[in-house]
Design a protein around this motif. Structure first.
Motif, PDB file in Angstrom:
ATOM      1  N   VAL A  49       0.839  -1.193   0.000  1.00 16.28           N
ATOM      2  CA  VAL A  49       0.000   0.000   0.000  1.00 16.28           C
ATOM      3  C   VAL A  49       0.869   1.236   0.000  1.00 16.28           C
ATOM      4  CG1 VAL A  49      -1.861   1.231   1.174  1.00 16.28           C
ATOM      5  CG2 VAL A  49      -1.730  -1.261   1.336  1.00 16.28           C
ATOM      6  N   PRO A  50       1.105   1.894  -1.148  1.00 16.64           N
ATOM      7  CA  PRO A  50       1.878   3.126  -1.159  1.00 16.64           C
ATOM      8  C   PRO A  50       1.163   4.218  -0.383  1.00 16.64           C
ATOM      9  CG  PRO A  50       1.660   2.208  -3.371  1.00 16.64           C
ATOM     10  CD  PRO A  50       0.702   1.485  -2.496  1.00 16.64           C
ATOM     11  N   VAL A  51       1.931   5.063   0.279  1.00 16.25           N
ATOM     12  CA  VAL A  51       1.369   6.170   1.039  1.00 16.25           C
ATOM     13  C   VAL A  51       1.968   7.466   0.527  1.00 16.25           C
ATOM     14  CG1 VAL A  51       1.177   7.242   3.310  1.00 16.25           C
ATOM     15  CG2 VAL A  51       0.964   4.766   3.077  1.00 16.25           C
ATOM     16  N   ILE A  52       1.143   8.452   0.216  1.00 15.18           N
ATOM     17  CA  ILE A  52       1.605   9.755  -0.232  1.00 15.18           C
ATOM     18  C   ILE A  52       1.595  10.704   0.957  1.00 15.18           C
ATOM     19  CG2 ILE A  52       1.150  11.705  -1.769  1.00 15.18           C
ATOM     20  CD1 ILE A  52      -0.232   9.769  -3.653  1.00 15.18           C
ATOM     21  N   ALA A  53       2.724  11.367   1.219  1.00 16.25           N
ATOM     22  CA  ALA A  53       2.808  12.295   2.347  1.00 16.25           C
ATOM     23  C   ALA A  53       2.085  13.585   2.010  1.00 16.25           C
ATOM     24  CB  ALA A  53       4.278  12.586   2.678  1.00 16.25           C
ATOM     25  N   LEU A  54       1.057  13.952   2.822  1.00 12.41           N
ATOM     26  CA  LEU A  54       0.292  15.172   2.605  1.00 12.41           C
ATOM     27  C   LEU A  54       0.618  16.155   3.711  1.00 12.41           C
ATOM     28  CD1 LEU A  54      -3.166  13.577   1.721  1.00 12.41           C
ATOM     29  CD2 LEU A  54      -1.416  14.412   0.158  1.00 12.41           C
ATOM     30  N   ALA A  55       1.099  17.329   3.347  1.00 15.83           N
ATOM     31  CA  ALA A  55       1.589  18.298   4.327  1.00 15.83           C
ATOM     32  C   ALA A  55       0.491  18.884   5.189  1.00 15.83           C
ATOM     33  CB  ALA A  55       2.322  19.429   3.614  1.00 15.83           C
ATOM     34  N   SER A  56      -0.785  18.681   4.859  1.00 17.38           N
ATOM     35  CA  SER A  56      -1.862  19.276   5.632  1.00 17.38           C
ATOM     36  C   SER A  56      -2.355  18.382   6.751  1.00 17.38           C
ATOM     37  CB  SER A  56      -3.040  19.604   4.710  1.00 17.38           C
ATOM     38  OG  SER A  56      -3.537  18.415   4.107  1.00 17.38           O
ATOM     39  N   GLY A  71       0.515  -7.434   8.281  1.00 16.73           N
ATOM     40  CA  GLY A  71       1.237  -7.495   7.022  1.00 16.73           C
ATOM     41  C   GLY A  71       1.116  -6.256   6.162  1.00 16.73           C
ATOM     42  N   ASP A  72       0.457  -5.205   6.657  1.00 13.37           N
ATOM     43  CA  ASP A  72       0.314  -3.969   5.887  1.00 13.37           C
ATOM     44  C   ASP A  72       1.688  -3.349   5.637  1.00 13.37           C
ATOM     45  OD1 ASP A  72      -1.117  -1.679   4.760  1.00 13.37           O
ATOM     46  OD2 ASP A  72      -0.400  -0.609   6.524  1.00 13.37           O
ATOM     47  N   VAL A  73       1.903  -2.842   4.428  1.00  9.05           N
ATOM     48  CA  VAL A  73       3.163  -2.211   4.048  1.00  9.05           C
ATOM     49  C   VAL A  73       2.885  -0.775   3.612  1.00  9.05           C
ATOM     50  CG1 VAL A  73       5.180  -2.276   2.533  1.00  9.05           C
ATOM     51  CG2 VAL A  73       4.098  -4.411   3.265  1.00  9.05           C
ATOM     52  N   ARG A  74       3.591   0.166   4.213  1.00 10.03           N
ATOM     53  CA  ARG A  74       3.485   1.565   3.791  1.00 10.03           C
ATOM     54  C   ARG A  74       4.820   1.995   3.209  1.00 10.03           C
ATOM     55  NH1 ARG A  74       1.404   5.305   8.389  1.00 10.03           N
ATOM     56  NH2 ARG A  74       2.821   4.107   9.708  1.00 10.03           N
ATOM     57  N   GLN A  75       4.780   2.558   2.020  1.00 11.77           N
ATOM     58  CA  GLN A  75       5.988   3.026   1.339  1.00 11.77           C
ATOM     59  C   GLN A  75       5.889   4.534   1.167  1.00 11.77           C
ATOM     60  OE1 GLN A  75       6.338   1.696  -2.686  1.00 11.77           O
ATOM     61  NE2 GLN A  75       8.219   2.849  -3.087  1.00 11.77           N
ATOM     62  N   GLU A  85       7.549   6.516  20.085  1.00 10.19           N
ATOM     63  CA  GLU A  85       6.313   5.981  20.647  1.00 10.19           C
ATOM     64  C   GLU A  85       5.082   6.727  20.144  1.00 10.19           C
ATOM     65  OE1 GLU A  85       6.559   5.865  24.865  1.00 10.19           O
ATOM     66  OE2 GLU A  85       8.200   4.405  24.906  1.00 10.19           O
ATOM     67  N   GLN A  86       5.245   7.983  19.735  1.00 10.98           N
ATOM     68  CA  GLN A  86       4.124   8.766  19.224  1.00 10.98           C
ATOM     69  C   GLN A  86       3.861   8.499  17.743  1.00 10.98           C
ATOM     70  OE1 GLN A  86       6.561  10.301  21.307  1.00 10.98           O
ATOM     71  NE2 GLN A  86       5.104   9.788  22.912  1.00 10.98           N
ATOM     72  N   GLY A  87       4.724   7.707  17.112  1.00 12.87           N
ATOM     73  CA  GLY A  87       4.539   7.409  15.696  1.00 12.87           C
ATOM     74  C   GLY A  87       5.283   8.330  14.764  1.00 12.87           C
ATOM     75  N   LEU A  88       6.034   9.290  15.308  1.00 12.89           N
ATOM     76  CA  LEU A  88       6.860  10.130  14.450  1.00 12.89           C
ATOM     77  C   LEU A  88       7.977   9.281  13.843  1.00 12.89           C
ATOM     78  CD1 LEU A  88       7.261  13.376  16.590  1.00 12.89           C
ATOM     79  CD2 LEU A  88       5.812  13.067  14.580  1.00 12.89           C
ATOM     80  N   VAL A  89       8.271   9.499  12.562  1.00 13.09           N
ATOM     81  CA  VAL A  89       9.276   8.726  11.846  1.00 13.09           C
ATOM     82  C   VAL A  89      10.424   9.655  11.477  1.00 13.09           C
ATOM     83  CG1 VAL A  89       9.744   7.287   9.818  1.00 13.09           C
ATOM     84  CG2 VAL A  89       7.501   7.189  10.931  1.00 13.09           C
ATOM     85  N   LEU A  92       2.736   9.907   7.800  1.00 17.31           N
ATOM     86  CA  LEU A  92       3.865  10.043   6.878  1.00 17.31           C
ATOM     87  C   LEU A  92       3.852  11.362   6.118  1.00 17.31           C
ATOM     88  CD1 LEU A  92       4.164   6.374   5.609  1.00 17.31           C
ATOM     89  CD2 LEU A  92       5.268   7.485   7.547  1.00 17.31           C
ATOM     90  N   ALA A  93       3.220  12.373   6.725  1.00 13.57           N
ATOM     91  CA  ALA A  93       3.307  13.727   6.210  1.00 13.57           C
ATOM     92  C   ALA A  93       4.612  14.353   6.686  1.00 13.57           C
ATOM     93  CB  ALA A  93       2.128  14.570   6.686  1.00 13.57           C
ATOM     94  N   PHE A  94       5.313  15.058   5.796  1.00 12.98           N
ATOM     95  CA  PHE A  94       6.594  15.688   6.119  1.00 12.98           C
ATOM     96  C   PHE A  94       6.373  16.796   7.138  1.00 12.98           C
ATOM     97  CE2 PHE A  94       9.783  19.028   4.853  1.00 12.98           C
ATOM     98  CZ  PHE A  94      10.871  18.405   5.443  1.00 12.98           C
TER      99      PHE A  94
END
Length: 318
Positions: free
Chosen positions: A4-11, A218-222, A243-247, A264-266
Motif C-alpha cells: 500500500v503506497p502512502v503519499i505524504a500530505l503536508a496538511s 502485514g500492511d506495508v506503507r511506502q 512511541e508517538q509514531g513520528l518517523v 507520513l506527512a513531512f
C-alpha cells in the motif's frame, strides 16, 4: 502482504490538538561524552534502553561497548577483556539483561549478559526456519513485548523469535518491497529498525524509498520522493520511529534528519553539513529514546543528541 503506497500530505495533523501543518522541531542538545569531553566516534553502532534510559554505543573496531546516561555522559564500558569476542551490537531486555551479538572464531554468537556486560548464557536459535539461514548474517537484535527481532540488512531478512531463541517466522524484506530477484541483488537496504509496536522500518536508498511493515496484519506503507529539497530523499540511510509514531529518516548526502508524522506527512528536517554544534556530517544511524533522537556521524564527529519539540496544541474554540 498487501503493498500500500502512502503519499505524504503536508496538511495532515501531528496528533490530536496539534497545530495543523506546524513543524516538529529537532533542537541540538549535546554530543555523547566522557570526562575528557565529546567522544570523536566514527559511525558507531548505537541502541537505546528505554527502561534504564541509557544509550549503548559499540565501537566495533575496538570490540568495546560504551554506556551513556540520559545526559549523554559515559557511565560504564565493557568488552575490553575479549570474553565476548568481536562485538557487533547490543539489545536491552525488559528484565535488565543485555543480548550481545558478537563474532567468536568466525561464528556469530548471541550472548545473554547482565547489565554490566558479564556473560550469563549463550542463546541458540532453534525452529524450522533456522534450517534455511545459509545467507542470513545477523547484524543486530531488538526486543519488543517478549519477542526478539533479529535483523540482517545483508540478507534483507528479519527473524522473529521468542526470548529463548525459538524462531517463529522469517520476513523477506525484498519480497515486502516488491523486488524481484534481480532488483533485490541491485538494491541494498541501508537503514533497518523495529519500533516499540513491532513494526519493521527500512530504507532502500537506490530506490529513494522507505518502508514500514506491520508484523501484525502485514500492511506495508511506502514513502519517499527523489530530490534535494526539504523532505525529498537523496541518499537515505537510518530510519526509526518513536512511541508517538513520528518517523525519522537520515539523509547521508544532504546531511539532514527528516521528520514525518504518523500519517507520513513531512514535518520538517534538521541539520546542515558543517562543523558547528547542531550541524551534521553524513548522518547514518538513528535511535530514539524519550524525547531525543541520537544520530551517528562520519569524520569522527561522534553521536549527537537532538531534543524533539512538538508544535503547540491548538485550544478548541467555544
Amino acid at each position: 502482504m498487501a503493498f500500500v503506497p502512502v503519499i505524504a500530505l503536508a496538511s495532515l495533523m501531528v496528533g490530536v490538538g496539534a497545530e495543523v501543518g506546524a513543524p516538529v522541531k529537532l533542537v541540538y542538545a549535546f554530543n555523547l561524552s566522557a570526562l575528557e569531553g565529546p567522544l570523536p566516534l566514527h559511525q558507531p553502532w548505537i541502541s537505546y534502553d528505554a527502561t534504564a534510559h541509557e544509550v549503548y554505543v559499540v565501537q566495533r573496531e575496538l570490540s568495546l561497548v560504551r554506556v551513556f546516561n540520559d545526559s549523554g555522559m559515559q557511565v560504564h564500558t565493557f568488552g575490553e577483556d575479549g570474553s565476548l569476542g568481536d562485538i557487533i551490537s547490543v539489545a536491552s531486555l525488559r528484565s535488565g539483561d543485555l543480548l550481545v551479538v558478537s563474532n567468536i572464531a568466525g561464528a556469530t554468537r548471541l550472548t545473554r549478559c547482565n547489565y554490566r556486560g558479564v556473560p550469563v548464557a549463550e542463546l541458540t536459535l532453534s525452529g524450522d526456519a533456522v534450517s534455511d539461514l545459509r545467507d542470513f548474517v545477523l547484524e543486530s537484535a531488538t526486543a519488543v513485548d517478549g519477542k526478539l527481532y533479529l535483523l540482517s540488512r545483508v540478507a534483507k531478512q528479519v527473524l522473529v523469535a521468542d526470548l529463548d531463541g525459538r524462531v517463529q517466522r522469517s520476513i523477506n524484506l525484498a519480497s515486502v518491497a516488491g523486488l524481484d530477484a534481480e532488483m533485490a541483488r541491485d538494491n541494498d537496504i541501508a537503514g533497518l529498525s523495529v519500533d516499540v509496536h513491532g513494526n519493521i522500518l527500512f530504507t532502500i536508498p537506490t530506490l529513494f524509498s522507505a518502508y514500514i511493515v506491520s508484523t501484525v496484519d502485514g500492511d506495508v506503507r511506502q514513502f519517499g520522493k527523489r530530490g534535494s529539497s526539504p523532505g525529498r530523499f537523496n541518499l537515505v540511510s537510518g530510519i526509526v520511529a518513536d512511541e508517538q509514531g513520528l518517523v525519522y529518516v537520515a539523509d547521508t548526502l544532504r546531511s539532514v534528519v527528516m521528520v514525518f508524522d504518523d500519517q507520513l506527512a513531512f514535518r520538517g528536517e534538521y541539520g546542515y553539513r558543517g562543523w558547528a554544534a547542531g550541524s551534521l556530517i553524513s548522518p547514518r544511524h538513528l535511535v530514539v529514546g524519550g524525547d531525543k533522537v541520537f544520530v551517528t556521524q562520519s569524520a569522527r564527529r561522534g553521536v549527537s543528541a537532538f531534543r524533539v519539540v512538538m508544535p503547540p496544541k491548538v485550544e478548541p474554540t467555544t
